[in-house]
Design an enzyme around this catalytic site. Structure first.
Site, PDB file in Angstrom:
ATOM      1  N   LYS A 190       0.848  -1.208   0.000  1.00 20.28           N
ATOM      2  CA  LYS A 190       0.000   0.000   0.000  1.00 20.28           C
ATOM      3  C   LYS A 190       0.881   1.256   0.000  1.00 20.28           C
ATOM      4  CE  LYS A 190      -0.207  -0.252   5.039  1.00 20.28           C
ATOM      5  NZ  LYS A 190      -0.995  -0.699   6.210  1.00 20.28           N
ATOM      6  N   ARG A 218     -10.785  -0.095  14.801  1.00 16.49           N
ATOM      7  CA  ARG A 218     -10.854   0.532  13.463  1.00 16.49           C
ATOM      8  C   ARG A 218     -12.026  -0.112  12.732  1.00 16.49           C
ATOM      9  NH1 ARG A 218      -4.489   1.284  11.737  1.00 16.49           N
ATOM     10  NH2 ARG A 218      -4.967  -0.502  10.422  1.00 16.49           N
ATOM     11  N   TYR A 241      16.405  29.990   6.979  1.00 10.63           N
ATOM     12  CA  TYR A 241      15.375  30.866   7.532  1.00 10.63           C
ATOM     13  C   TYR A 241      15.494  31.002   9.052  1.00 10.63           C
ATOM     14  CZ  TYR A 241      12.994  30.158   3.029  1.00 10.63           C
ATOM     15  OH  TYR A 241      12.667  30.110   1.702  1.00 10.63           O
ATOM     16  N   MET A 299      11.553  24.020   1.950  1.00 10.20           N
ATOM     17  CA  MET A 299      10.720  23.190   1.078  1.00 10.20           C
ATOM     18  C   MET A 299      11.559  22.346   0.115  1.00 10.20           C
ATOM     19  SD  MET A 299       7.632  24.308  -1.495  1.00 10.20           S
ATOM     20  CE  MET A 299       6.645  25.067  -0.216  1.00 10.20           C
TER      21      MET A 299
HETATM   22  C1  LIG Z   1      -0.177  -1.651   6.801  1.00  7.26           C
HETATM   23  C2  LIG Z   1      -0.770  -2.931   7.255  1.00  7.26           C
HETATM   24  C3  LIG Z   1       0.027  -4.073   7.451  1.00  7.26           C
HETATM   25  C4  LIG Z   1       1.533  -4.049   7.380  1.00  7.26           C
HETATM   26  O1  LIG Z   1       2.057  -3.686   8.630  1.00  7.26           O
HETATM   27  P1  LIG Z   1       3.639  -3.650   8.919  1.00  7.26           P
HETATM   28  O2  LIG Z   1       3.720  -3.232  10.321  1.00  7.26           O
HETATM   29  O3  LIG Z   1       4.193  -2.646   7.978  1.00  7.26           O
HETATM   30  O4  LIG Z   1       4.146  -5.017   8.658  1.00  7.26           O
HETATM   31  C5  LIG Z   1      -0.594  -5.253   7.753  1.00  7.26           C
HETATM   32  N1  LIG Z   1      -1.932  -5.334   7.872  1.00  7.26           N
HETATM   33  C6  LIG Z   1      -2.743  -4.266   7.726  1.00  7.26           C
HETATM   34  C7  LIG Z   1      -4.196  -4.413   7.890  1.00  7.26           C
HETATM   35  C8  LIG Z   1      -2.187  -3.026   7.432  1.00  7.26           C
HETATM   36  O5  LIG Z   1      -2.998  -1.970   7.290  1.00  7.26           O
END
Ligand SMILES: *Cc1c(COP(=O)(O)O)cnc(C)c1O
Length: 373
Positions: A39, A135, A265, A313
């Site tokens: 992701k 969640r 800055y 930036m």
């Molecule tokens: C992002 C995520 C993972 C991966 O977690 P890591 O700590 O990066 O291994 C696994 N399961 C879900 C549901 C996630 O959202």
């Protein structure tokens, strides 16, 4: 002194062999099949490149948050199973189903929408159970109704239940153990309802490494695959992992300045004596956290320095004293610390955050260069 290839200004090198090796290592360690979590553009490493490397390392499946991320992987030619688990309220699942994206299902309503998206072939689903993270996920009081409906939809060929899954809080080993127990109880209830999913998965990297009872033959690996540690008290090397991303830039300007010269800055830094300032052309637009102003580490010519003054930036300044530095010299912000360069963990500490955020927020202006076999 190391110079970057001509024309290179800033760059994130992604070592795809490290990604494949990290997957191999974690598969072996956990004796489980791996869902490689790619992701957020593969935590900033490039989703398609990471996916290909993870599959080469033996990952069985890919995990993404959004369906759009899964569709992008299909467009990139990735044919492996993909599961997506975070959905827009008005998501129809039709596109996902036709692209064979497996769906994480967190409610009765999502289950019905998944079944409605089946066009001649069953839609593969992973039923997500809420076990205390607060969640999404099917809450315990809805499990009976959802399991019964899932079993019915499976019998009539509308869905296929590939997995039950959940996600842990890492609040404490006891909290995670309690969540695993709750998950296993719910698995028992699913079996009684007539479901026999081939997979169960609850562990991300943290529990995959530290909580053997959470492995269940299938683990979702994100941060560990990128070679970073999810633990504040253990490094990548402690875990047998190799960081895959090296963030570097070419020195854009060098000037000799007198004592008292203000830097960047607000003049938060002033030269203590006559010194050399090197300008590094990456800034917070590139994901270099402004919170690390005055503290972030870099390596130039094999020597460690610290960001002088505020990160802007597009750029920041390093006070290199009397070290001979030229325009074009390589500056490494972070990479594999066993090679003598700073780590993403050090940047995380400097910015008051975690290594996940450091790599994931590297911005779109930084070209990714995949290196590896
Ligand atoms: C992002 C995520 C993972 C991966 O977690 P890591 O700590 O990066 O291994 C696994 N399961 C879900 C549901 C996630 O959202």
């Amino acid at each position: 002194m190391t110079r970057l290839p001509t024309g290179t200004f800033r760059e994130a090198r992604i070592d795809t062999d490290a990604i494949a090796d990290n997957v191999r290592h974690l598969r072996r360690l956990t004796d489980s099949e791996v869902i490689a979590v790619v992701k957020a553009d593969g935590y900033g490493h490039g989703a398609a490149r990471t996916a290909a490397a993870a599959l080469a390392g033996g990952a069985a499946r890919l995990g993404v948050a959004d369906i759009a991320e899964g569709l992008a992987l299909r467009r990139a030619g990735i044919d492996a199973p993909i599961v997506a688990w975070l959905h827009a309220p008005d998501e129809s699942f039709a596109q996902a189903a036709s692209a064979r994206i497996e769906l994480g299902i967190s409610s009765f309503e999502q289950l019905q929408k998944a079944a409605a998206a089946s066009a001649g072939h069953p839609v593969s689903v992973h039923l997500k159970l809420e076990t205390g993270l607060g969640r999404n996920g099917i809450p315990p009081e809805d499990c009976g109704r959802v399991f019964a409906e899932a079993a019915r939809l499976e019998r009539i060929g509308r869905i296929r239940v590939v997995a039950l899954f959940s996600h842990l809080s890492n609040a404490s080993p006891d909290a995670d153990r309690a969540a695993v127990r709750q998950f296993l109880d719910a698995s028992g209830a699913a079996a009684s309802a007539g479901l026999a999913p081939p997979l169960r998965h609850i562990a991300a990297t943290h529990a995959a490494i530290d909580l053997p009872e959470a492995r269940l033959g299938c683990v979702r690996i994100g941060i560990g695959m990128y070679g970073l540690s999810p633990f504040s008290d253990r490094t990548s090397a402690d875990l047998g992992l190799r960081p895959a991303m090296t963030l570097r830039a070419a020195v854009a300007a060098v000037r000799r300045v007198p004592a008292g010269q203000g830097v960047s800055y607000g003049y938060d830094h002033r030269a203590q004596r006559e010194t050399t300032l090197a300008l590094v052309p990456v800034g917070y637009a590139d994901g270099v956290p402004r919170h690390a102003s005055g503290t972030g580490p870099v390596s130039i010519a094999g020597r460690r320095f610290t960001v002088a003054g505020r990160i802007a930036m597009d750029q920041f300044v390093v006070d290199v004293g009397d070290t001979a530095v030229s325009v074009g010299d390589e500056v490494v912000l972070f990479g594999d610390p066993t090679l003598g360069v700073p780590s993403a963990d050090e940047w995380a500490a400097a910015a008051g955050t975690i290594n996940y955020e450091i790599v994931t927020r590297i911005g779109p202006r930084v070209p990714r260069l995949g290196v590896g076999s």
